[in-house]
Design an enzyme around this catalytic site. Structure first.
Site, short mmCIF file in Angstrom:
data_model
loop_
_atom_site.label_atom_id
_atom_site.label_comp_id
_atom_site.label_asym_id
_atom_site.label_seq_id
_atom_site.Cartn_x
_atom_site.Cartn_y
_atom_site.Cartn_z
N SER A 46 57.19 30.18 50.94
CA SER A 46 56.73 28.88 51.45
C SER A 46 55.91 29.04 52.73
CB SER A 46 57.94 27.97 51.71
OG SER A 46 58.88 28.64 52.52
N HIS A 47 56.02 30.19 53.39
CA HIS A 47 55.25 30.44 54.61
C HIS A 47 54.11 31.43 54.37
CE1 HIS A 47 58.76 28.45 56.24
NE2 HIS A 47 58.08 28.25 57.34
N THR A 159 63.67 21.34 61.87
CA THR A 159 64.44 22.20 60.99
C THR A 159 64.84 23.49 61.72
OG1 THR A 159 62.34 22.93 60.07
CG2 THR A 159 63.59 21.33 58.78
N ASP A 177 67.07 35.14 58.85
CA ASP A 177 66.61 33.93 59.53
C ASP A 177 66.92 32.73 58.67
OD1 ASP A 177 64.66 34.41 57.61
OD2 ASP A 177 62.99 33.96 58.92
N ALA A 179 66.97 28.13 58.59
CA ALA A 179 66.73 26.83 59.20
C ALA A 179 68.07 26.18 59.57
CB ALA A 179 65.98 25.95 58.20
N ASP A 187 60.15 24.42 51.95
CA ASP A 187 60.71 24.53 50.60
C ASP A 187 60.77 23.16 49.92
OD1 ASP A 187 60.97 27.28 50.58
OD2 ASP A 187 62.90 27.21 51.60
N LYS A 230 78.65 21.42 62.47
CA LYS A 230 78.43 22.77 63.00
C LYS A 230 76.94 23.12 63.00
CE LYS A 230 82.98 24.13 61.43
NZ LYS A 230 83.82 25.10 60.76
N ARG A 302 76.94 40.16 50.41
CA ARG A 302 75.96 41.17 50.82
C ARG A 302 75.52 40.87 52.24
NH1 ARG A 302 70.95 38.87 50.72
NH2 ARG A 302 70.46 37.24 49.21
P1 NDP Z 1 67.34 30.64 53.20
O1 NDP Z 1 68.46 29.67 53.08
O2 NDP Z 1 66.49 30.87 52.01
O3 NDP Z 1 67.89 32.04 53.67
C1 NDP Z 1 68.55 32.18 54.89
C2 NDP Z 1 68.92 33.61 55.15
O4 NDP Z 1 70.07 33.94 54.36
C3 NDP Z 1 67.85 34.61 54.78
O5 NDP Z 1 67.77 35.60 55.76
C4 NDP Z 1 68.31 35.16 53.43
O6 NDP Z 1 67.84 36.49 53.27
C5 NDP Z 1 69.81 35.11 53.56
N1 NDP Z 1 70.52 34.90 52.31
C6 NDP Z 1 70.18 34.08 51.29
N2 NDP Z 1 71.10 34.14 50.32
C7 NDP Z 1 72.05 35.00 50.74
C8 NDP Z 1 73.27 35.49 50.18
N3 NDP Z 1 73.69 35.11 48.97
N4 NDP Z 1 74.00 36.36 50.90
C9 NDP Z 1 73.59 36.77 52.10
N5 NDP Z 1 72.43 36.35 52.68
C10 NDP Z 1 71.68 35.48 52.02
O7 NDP Z 1 66.39 30.25 54.45
P2 NDP Z 1 65.98 28.81 55.00
O8 NDP Z 1 65.56 27.97 53.86
O9 NDP Z 1 67.03 28.31 55.89
O10 NDP Z 1 64.69 29.21 55.87
C11 NDP Z 1 63.53 29.69 55.18
C12 NDP Z 1 62.51 30.20 56.16
O11 NDP Z 1 61.83 29.15 56.81
C13 NDP Z 1 63.00 31.12 57.26
O12 NDP Z 1 62.16 32.26 57.24
C14 NDP Z 1 62.78 30.35 58.54
O13 NDP Z 1 62.44 31.17 59.66
C15 NDP Z 1 61.60 29.48 58.17
N6 NDP Z 1 61.54 28.25 58.93
C16 NDP Z 1 60.54 28.10 59.87
C17 NDP Z 1 60.45 26.95 60.62
C18 NDP Z 1 59.42 26.81 61.68
O14 NDP Z 1 59.29 25.75 62.25
N7 NDP Z 1 58.68 27.84 62.00
C19 NDP Z 1 61.35 25.82 60.39
C20 NDP Z 1 62.39 26.10 59.42
C21 NDP Z 1 62.44 27.26 58.70
P3 NDP Z 1 67.67 37.26 51.87
O15 NDP Z 1 67.79 36.28 50.75
O16 NDP Z 1 66.32 37.90 51.96
O17 NDP Z 1 68.78 38.25 51.88
#
Ligand code: NDP
Length: 337
Positions: A46-47, A159, A177, A179, A187, A230, A302
């Protein structure tokens, strides 16, 4: 959905063409094109390419400065302060990195805080290089008010993502990382553009109840924080460490953005770098490996963020698939510029 496969070099070249065509200077467009490419490679997609029309619009409308000349000043032994000259955060973030690393290594801890910057994209690419340099990193940025505080009825927080990165001996660093909302705004936009529901209720619908419909959420502009009170508290922490500490734009202050019809946002960002070798535990690396070993292989658990490494390996080997419709829009944009 019809898709086309692109190599990572093709992604970078397309991004570079659009960004320079939109007026960005050479150094800035190199940084941003590289991060678009990394987002397609590791996620979050998405980015990635989808952000290019947003970047171009922000320059065309005069909201963001395509020729930003950011300024960085060390104002205390452990504090680096930046002014992004109304450009994208990624540019000043890349410029500050080497100095922040040096300061953390000499002081044990150092922070970079900056204002007057636009949307920094995926925070993981700001913390990962610090972990690759042997440092523990924590980054935050605030954004556009779309998240309703727990129990409230109007958005206050962005977010507001946070990212954590940590070196891991013998392996790629831990980097995650996330949100503060149940789901990231990009997304929601992507699901709306692709015409499908969200995997879970991420915001309020037109009837004020939680919904999975991305179009309704984009209309109410009301996302829910993750983890009820939280997540709401984490969003507050990020609003203060990001906007308040840096003197950046509060998530509720978006009048300028709306006047320009822009989709991106301004905010404040803070990045804290810690040198674990200065904290007196000679076995820090063993601790980290032990903690990770307790997670991996623990049922389905994981280490968070490791999913990016599989995506990276696959994208490097096979390229990335892009919606053919999006690709055609982007090629038009590159041709028009
Ligand atoms: P996700 O919920 O998709 O993922 C959050 C983190 O959890 C990731 O690091 C992901 O890494 C990890 N993760 C996901 N599933 C699992 C799992 N089952 N077990 C362990 N770890 C897991 O991210 P968000 O939707 O919250 O955010 C998406 C992106 O948007 C981020 O990169 C964030 O920085 C960006 N963002 C930017 C903003 C801005 O203003 N600049 C605002 C909001 C968000 P992985 O799946 O690779 O292991």
């Amino acid at each position: 959905m019809e898709t086309t496969t692109l190599t990572l070099d093709e992604v970078r070249s397309l991004a570079k063409a659009i960004l320079t065509g939109a007026g960005m200077n050479d150094a800035g467009s190199d940084v941003l094109a590289d991060l678009v490419c990394k987002s397609e490679r590791d996620g979050p997609r998405s980015h990635g390419l989808r952000m290019l029309p947003v970047y171009a619009q922000s320059f065309d409308s005069g909201y963001a400065n395509p020729d930003a000349q950011p300024k960085i000043e060390q104002i205390a032994p452990g504090v680096l302060r930046g002014d992004g000259d109304n450009g994208y955060y990624q540019i000043i973030g890349a410029k500050a990195r080497a100095q922040l690393i040096d300061m953390a290594r000499s002081n044990g801890i150092a922070a970079f805080s900056c204002a007057n910057t636009h949307h920094l994209g995926a925070l993981r690419f700001d913390t990962e290089p610090l972990a690759e340099a042997g440092l523990v990193a924590l980054g935050v940025v605030n954004s556009l008010s779309m998240v309703v505080p727990h129990g409230g009825n109007k958005p206050v927080f962005g977010t507001n993502p946070m990212s954590f990165a940590c070196p891991r001996e013998g392996q790629a660093p831990i980097v995650w990382d996330q949100a503060s909302s149940v789901i990231a705004l990009m997304d929601v936009r992507m699901a709306a553009a692709e015409g499908h529901d969200l995997p879970l209720a991420g915001g309020l619908g037109l009837d004020g109840q939680p919904t999975q419909d991305p179009n309704e959420i984009l209309e109410t502009k009301s996302l829910l924080p993750f983890g009820a009170h939280k997540g709401s508290a984490i969003a507050l922490l990020i609003e203060i460490l990001g906007a308040a500490l840096a003197g950046g734009t509060l998530s509720v202050d978006n009048a300028e953005r709306e006047a320009h019809g822009a989709l991106n946002v301004k905010g404040g960002a803070t990045l804290i770098a810690i040198d674990p070798s200065k904290f007196g535990n000679a076995t820090f690396n063993e601790y980290v490996n032990r903690i990770c070993a307790e997670i991996d292989g623990n049922g389905e658990a994981r280490v968070p963020g490791d999913g990016r490494l599989n995506k990276r390996a696959s994208a490097v080997a096979d390229g990335v698939t892009v919606s053919t419709e999006l690709l055609s829009q982007l090629r038009d944009l590159a041709g028009a510029s």
